[in-house]
Design a protein around this motif. Structure first.
Motif, short mmCIF file in Angstrom:
data_model
loop_
_atom_site.label_atom_id
_atom_site.label_comp_id
_atom_site.label_asym_id
_atom_site.label_seq_id
_atom_site.Cartn_x
_atom_site.Cartn_y
_atom_site.Cartn_z
N GLY A 127 25.53 14.48 11.98
CA GLY A 127 25.51 15.61 12.89
C GLY A 127 24.14 16.27 12.92
N TRP A 128 23.80 16.85 14.06
CA TRP A 128 22.49 17.47 14.24
C TRP A 128 22.64 18.81 14.98
CZ3 TRP A 128 18.20 14.44 12.70
CH2 TRP A 128 18.43 13.07 12.57
N GLN A 132 21.00 16.93 5.13
CA GLN A 132 20.03 16.73 4.06
C GLN A 132 18.58 16.99 4.52
OE1 GLN A 132 22.44 13.86 4.36
NE2 GLN A 132 23.70 15.26 3.15
N GLY A 133 18.42 17.87 5.51
CA GLY A 133 17.08 18.25 5.94
C GLY A 133 16.37 17.23 6.80
N GLY A 159 11.62 12.69 10.50
CA GLY A 159 10.82 13.41 9.52
C GLY A 159 10.74 12.73 8.16
N LYS A 160 11.75 11.93 7.80
CA LYS A 160 11.72 11.25 6.50
C LYS A 160 12.57 9.98 6.57
CE LYS A 160 15.43 14.10 4.50
NZ LYS A 160 15.78 15.01 3.37
N ASP A 161 12.41 9.12 5.57
CA ASP A 161 13.13 7.85 5.54
C ASP A 161 14.60 8.06 5.24
OD1 ASP A 161 10.82 6.38 6.03
OD2 ASP A 161 10.34 6.18 3.90
#
Length: 277
Positions: free
Chosen positions: A153-154, A178-179, A209-211
């Motif tokens: 979800g976003w 989880q950011g 933004g991250k893996d």
């Protein structure tokens, strides 16, 4: 020289009566001055009549409404197509629906892939859209993804509209679990070859933004999709089309794709219909 000086003197003498009159009444000759005693109040433009009273009042509920007081709605199926990548094929859809008024409306966006009669992956957004200017809207809401890896979800915040030179642009930033953060950018252009034949180039770019290996999301630029569709508008609301599209995984996402033994680039043919109501 003497003649020129004489002309200037005559002009000055002729202007003296006008200057004297203006000094007594600055509004003289300009339609100004006090209003006549029997002049009608300029604010009483309706002569005392209203929408509800007077000889011209219509029976029943209020009859006259401004455009931004009405509720409008629509559905656009921008892409409903068969995608052939050589090794196999699947179906893809990209649609949106909205209901509301000129400045505020609710928007539903949905896109995804269907393979072997089963929904392979999908992304659905429920947004609140507000007019930012004549050609741009701000959008805020939620998005939900299913398919590759765990569901996600976003929160979504973006802008959409018509850029100079008639480019349609949709840019949205997302904040996930989880950011995780993401950015999606879409741009397309409609080139009218004839009154019915339309060529539509389209580019889509995504970044994270991250893996997130479980979902196949690599940090940085993640995926680029570029292509063009040529449609024939049987009428303005229904148009079949054919097209060619190229997709590539980028950066860390490409490394994840290679680790799974898959190709990072893919060319594909598409054929489908576009319609709205």
């Amino acid at each position: 020289m003497m003649k020129s000086g004489m002309n200037l003197t005559l002009l000055a003498l002729a202007a003296l009566p006008l200057v004297s009159t203006w000094a007594q009444d600055p509004h003289a000759g300009h339609g100004g001055g006090p209003a006549p005693a029997d002049a009608r109040d300029p604010h009483a433009y309706s002569g005392g009549f209203t929408l509800d009273e007077g000889p011209y009042a219509l029976p029943g509920p209020r009859q006259l409404r401004l455009a931004d007081e009405h509720l409008f709605g629509g559905v656009l199926v921008d892409r409903l197509e068969r995608v052939d990548a050589g090794a196999g094929h699947h179906w893809a859809y990209d649609t949106r629906a909205w209901i509301g008024r000129d400045y505020h409306r609710a928007v539903l966006k949905a896109e995804g892939d269907i393979e072997a009669g089963r929904l392979e992956e999908s992304s659905t957004e429920l947004l609140w859209s507000r007019a930012l200017s004549s050609f741009w809207n701000t959008e805020f809401g939620v998005r939900y993804d299913t398919g590759h890896g765990p569901d996600q979800g976003w929160l979504a915040l973006g802008v959409s509209g018509l850029a100079p030179y008639w480019f349609e642009v949709d840019a949205t930033a997302y904040l996930g679990e989880q950011g995780q953060t993401a950015l999606a950018l879409e741009a397309e252009y409609e080139l009218l070859l004839t009154q019915r034949l339309v060529l539509q180039p389209r580019v889509e770019l995504s970044a994270y933004g991250k893996d997130d290996g479980a979902r196949g999301q690599g940090r940085g630029l993640s995926e680029l999709v570029a292509g063009a569709r040529l449609r024939y508008e049987i009428d303005r609301q229904f148009a079949p089309y054919v097209g060619l599209e190229w997709a590539a995984a980028l950066g860390n996402t490409a490394d994840m794709v290679r680790a799974e033994g898959e190709s990072t680039q893919e060319g594909r043919w598409v054929a489908g219909v576009r319609f709205w109501f």
